[in-house]
Design a protein around this motif. Structure first.
Motif, PDB file in Angstrom:
ATOM      1  N   ALA A 101     -46.633 -14.083   2.008  1.00 57.19           N
ATOM      2  CA  ALA A 101     -45.371 -13.854   2.701  1.00 57.19           C
ATOM      3  C   ALA A 101     -44.328 -14.879   2.255  1.00 57.19           C
ATOM      4  O   ALA A 101     -43.141 -14.650   2.335  1.00 57.19           O
ATOM      5  N   LYS A 102     -44.806 -16.004   1.782  1.00 54.93           N
ATOM      6  CA  LYS A 102     -43.875 -17.050   1.362  1.00 54.93           C
ATOM      7  C   LYS A 102     -43.145 -16.628   0.086  1.00 54.93           C
ATOM      8  O   LYS A 102     -43.681 -15.910  -0.737  1.00 54.93           O
ATOM      9  N   VAL A 103     -41.967 -17.091  -0.046  1.00 52.29           N
ATOM     10  CA  VAL A 103     -41.214 -16.791  -1.258  1.00 52.29           C
ATOM     11  C   VAL A 103     -41.507 -17.857  -2.313  1.00 52.29           C
ATOM     12  O   VAL A 103     -41.948 -18.945  -1.976  1.00 52.29           O
ATOM     13  N   PRO A 104     -41.281 -17.520  -3.563  1.00 50.46           N
ATOM     14  CA  PRO A 104     -41.540 -18.527  -4.602  1.00 50.46           C
ATOM     15  C   PRO A 104     -40.678 -19.762  -4.366  1.00 50.46           C
ATOM     16  O   PRO A 104     -39.581 -19.691  -3.830  1.00 50.46           O
ATOM     17  N   MET A 105     -41.199 -20.859  -4.807  1.00 51.43           N
ATOM     18  CA  MET A 105     -40.513 -22.117  -4.587  1.00 51.43           C
ATOM     19  C   MET A 105     -39.235 -22.230  -5.408  1.00 51.43           C
ATOM     20  O   MET A 105     -39.137 -21.661  -6.477  1.00 51.43           O
ATOM     21  N   ARG A 420     -47.265 -15.170  -5.058  1.00 46.33           N
ATOM     22  CA  ARG A 420     -46.198 -15.048  -4.064  1.00 46.33           C
ATOM     23  C   ARG A 420     -45.048 -14.242  -4.656  1.00 46.33           C
ATOM     24  O   ARG A 420     -44.801 -14.294  -5.852  1.00 46.33           O
ATOM     25  N   THR A 421     -44.376 -13.502  -3.818  1.00 48.27           N
ATOM     26  CA  THR A 421     -43.282 -12.683  -4.341  1.00 48.27           C
ATOM     27  C   THR A 421     -41.977 -13.011  -3.623  1.00 48.27           C
ATOM     28  O   THR A 421     -41.986 -13.470  -2.487  1.00 48.27           O
ATOM     29  N   SER A 422     -40.871 -12.753  -4.305  1.00 49.79           N
ATOM     30  CA  SER A 422     -39.557 -12.896  -3.681  1.00 49.79           C
ATOM     31  C   SER A 422     -39.352 -11.753  -2.696  1.00 49.79           C
ATOM     32  O   SER A 422     -40.101 -10.775  -2.694  1.00 49.79           O
TER      33      SER A 422
END
Lengths: 497, 497
Positions: A101-105, A420-422
């Motif tokens: 669920a996190k977006v890329p850093m 992780r995906t945007s």
């Protein structure tokens, strides 16, 4: 490669491109020999090869003909079935992992300006998409099948018939007055106050960005860009022999304004290039407060800002996003956009709103390509005036939003843990962070061998920060082939992780 | 200018451009007010003004309509009559003065490289042609009515229908393969051995020249040009922040090779830009011996030569001219050409044969405008493959040759003593030397006030050598208006002399 094989390849490419349609006769052996300047024997060889490849067939007493091929693209019905099935499959997947669920850093700011040369990688990636006829996940362009090309072609044809011969001189820079008016009207309808006199029509946004940069900076100058950035920005910098300085960019809010401020305090920066709406590759929508602060920062430093707003029409939210241009009171923002992502890519019509640099941009346009072809300009003006652009856009936005969800779900399903995906707020590309051990160039080559293209992270930065990132295009309607390609990609990535 | 007058001007321009056809209804007052973001009152004012100008008419209960206008261009019959009459008049003129038979003098070499800025003058000259709807003697472009636009439009329409949506990616640089093949075939048929792999398709020759120059030289470098030179060469130099050095150019044989050799011995020159065939404005055809010597000179100095060969098809003699490219064995010649002068100006299709600099030019093309629009490329390829290009060209050459004679005769008849004209061997422009006291900018302004445009000599050099020269376009069919315009020009010049 022997000459006959080369000829066969060329002819096969021509057939695939539709230069020769199915059932059409290809030139006779004698004619082809004259046309291509090769011996009769070479043509005979080439044609035999094409027959064995199933591209052409010989018909006794009549010559060679292009073989009919099964249509490759699914009809609308089966496509809907597939999308429904894929969506169902996506829903059936295990609950989202926290990580997914996190977006890329965001990236680390790069303090050292570097001369740029990423264009070779980009061009060869694009070429491989064509040459391999691969699943175009790596393409930067939207699926043109979704555009109202039939209507636009009708306008173009009507104009060509009506006007007959077109005098080049009629559409000198800044461009066709009616198209300029239609563009200004669209901005006005969307609440942006644009002076038609400011608009300069260009050959796509590519030229608009190039001219804008040339108008504000000179060779050797340093230009601040996002990191990751859309590579066309790096190309513009490379083309003019300038240096890029990459500034950390947050996947939700865009360029890190504190970091940019530190860079400006420390270095002479000639311009800043950003993509505040649905940045390629990150997909964020820069909040209005950030936009205002960026413009204020530009004003404080007398810094020209080149705003690439090509995705302005492709928003997923309920309202059209603002642009830096709207907050600019001192003419420092050079706003660039085009119809290539929303209406017609092959027409190559873009524009610039260059603020106080208008005169330079207009002059550079004249020096660079003289004029933009007329008929496409007038055809788009007619379409905008008489046709259902808004209806088309509503459909397109709905479709892209659904596709984005679908692809994110598929990635969650097929890709290794740690992926992780945007979460794109508009546009048609997804930014995917793979486990750090996956090198995107290795993955690119492995995928290509399976007939799949991806956009390796290396294209979006001159640094090594994004070696394990890839960009995926979700504009093409979902098919079994897409799904299989994502599955394969996931397996390849898992093996490398 | 009050807002309503501006609106009226814009609408009149739109009508003249054919955006609204004769008999067509223009937008209602209310609609126009919304479209243009002005008050109802402004539109009412503007429409009243347009009515009084005879552009639109009001029809009770139905609104405003574009008024039908008498066709301004003569039909083929009356045109032929006129040409016949004019030719006869020309024959009746007094025998040629010795002076008039002489060609304008070559220039003095300029030893000091100068930064360039002629584009403003050129652009404003071009604009005045449009704005004033003047007799286009000052236009650099050929009359598009002589081109086979109907056939080309048919091909374009067939392609648009056949292909429907066009994927941008299909025609990445170097460009559409079929068009490239057709261009190579044409060279081959004319005895020039061209490798299709060398060709890069561009947005007109303008882009080809720009990319070629950028591939071989960098900002600040010195570039040798002819004097007078075609101003697009100066534009390319200006655009890239380089410096031009003008080399004396003979009106019959082209750039003075001794002078060029002296310049090369004395200065570091990064490139040389020439137009060996039917140079604009001088119209000479460089003899083959000179071509060979120029190429040998380039090889001795490892000097890239940019050859602008846009008039290659427009020769008046019995044979097609050679080009520098044909004598180049070391890849130093960057040959640039286009279809704009011979087939279709508004399509903006040109190409480069960049020799050893091919990779750089292809890459710069990608960076500059990404791709050249597809449909025009394929339409021209189809035309070349299936249609009567040679027949069209034969007609065009015959016509231009006749027009050149006619205009020279008219100038001899109407212009003051001491006037001398070039003797073009191809193309469609004449170079006219006026008595030294006639300033071409003064003449330009006086002529413009009478609805006539000319190309002032200032456009073709950064020096003052050509202040009393003008360039005239003879591509437009002869009419009484042309004849009257030349007579007026002659009278104005006589007054100034």
């Amino acid at each position: 490669m022997p000459r006959y094989e080369q000829l066969a390849d060329d002819m096969e490419a021509a057939v695939r491109r539709g230069v020769f349609a199915a059932g059409e006769r290809v030139p006779s052996v004698r004619r082809a020999s004259v046309q291509h300047g090769v011996s009769i024997k070479t043509v005979v060889h080439a044609y035999a090869l094409l027959e064995s490849r199933g591209v052409i067939e010989s018909r006794p007493q009549s010559g060679f003909f292009v073989k009919a091929r099964p249509v490759q693209r699914d009809g609308p019905d089966s496509r809907e079935d597939l999308v429904a099935r894929a969506a169902q499959a996506a829903r059936g997947t295990k609950p989202r992992r926290a990580g997914a669920a996190k977006v890329p850093m965001g990236s680390v700011p790069n303090a050292v300006p570097a001369p740029v040369d990423v264009s070779r990688l980009v061009l060869s990636t694009l070429r491989s998409i064509v040459a391999q006829d691969a699943v175009p996940l790596g393409s930067p362009y939207p699926d043109p099948a979704l555009f109202p090309w039939r209507r636009i072609n009708q306008y173009a044809n009507a104009i060509a018939r009506r006007h007959a011969s077109w005098n080049l001189i009629d559409d000198l820079p800044p461009g066709n007055p009616e198209l300029i008016r239609q563009i200004a009207r669209r901005y006005a309808e969307n609440g942006a106050d644009v002076d038609p006199e400011e608009i300069v029509i260009t050959v796509g946004a590519t030229e608009a960005i190039n001219l804008s940069l040339q108008a504000v900076a000179k060779p050797g100058d340093t230009v601040a860009v996002e990191s990751p950035t859309y590579y066309a920005m790096l190309h513009a910098i490379e083309r003019l022999g300038m240096r890029a300085i990459e500034v950390s960019t947050h996947p939700d809010t865009g360029i890190d304004l504190d970091a940019l401020e530190r860079v400006l305090a420390r270095k002479k920066v000639a311009a800043c290039m950003v993509m505040p709406n649905f940045q390629n590759p990150l997909g964020f929508r820069m909040p209005e407060a950030h936009m205002k602060r960026l413009v204020a920062l530009a004003e404080a430093h007398d810094l020209p800002v080149i705003e690439n707003d090509v995705y302005q029409e492709l928003y997923f939210g309920p309202t059209r996003p603002s642009s830096l241009k709207q907050f600019d009171t001192r003419g420092l923002v050079l706003h660039c956009a085009s119809f290539s992502k929303s209406l017609s890519a092959s027409y190559r019509i873009g524009w610039a709103l260059p603020g106080r640099y208008r005169a330079q941009v207009e002059k550079l346009k004249f020096l660079n390509t003289l004029t933009t072809p007329s008929v496409p300009q007038v055809a788009l003006a007619d379409y905008l005036r008489h046709d259902g652009y808004d209806r088309h856009l509503r459909r397109l936005r709905r479709f892209y939003r659904q596709q984005a969800r679908l692809m994110r779900a598929m990635i969650e399903r097929f890709f290794p843990a740690g992926t992780r995906t945007s979460d794109p707020q508009g546009g048609y590309v997804l930014w995917v962070e793979l486990p750090p051990r996956v090198d995107s160039m290795r993955l690119y080559r492995a995928a290509l061998a399976q007939g799949i293209t991806i956009g390796p992270g290396y294209m979006f930065s001159m640094r090594n920060d994004f070696h394990h990132y890839i960009r995926l295009n979700y504009s093409y309607p979902w098919t079994e082939q897409t799904e299989a390609a994502l599955k394969t990609l996931g397996e390849l990535a898992a093996k490398m992780a």
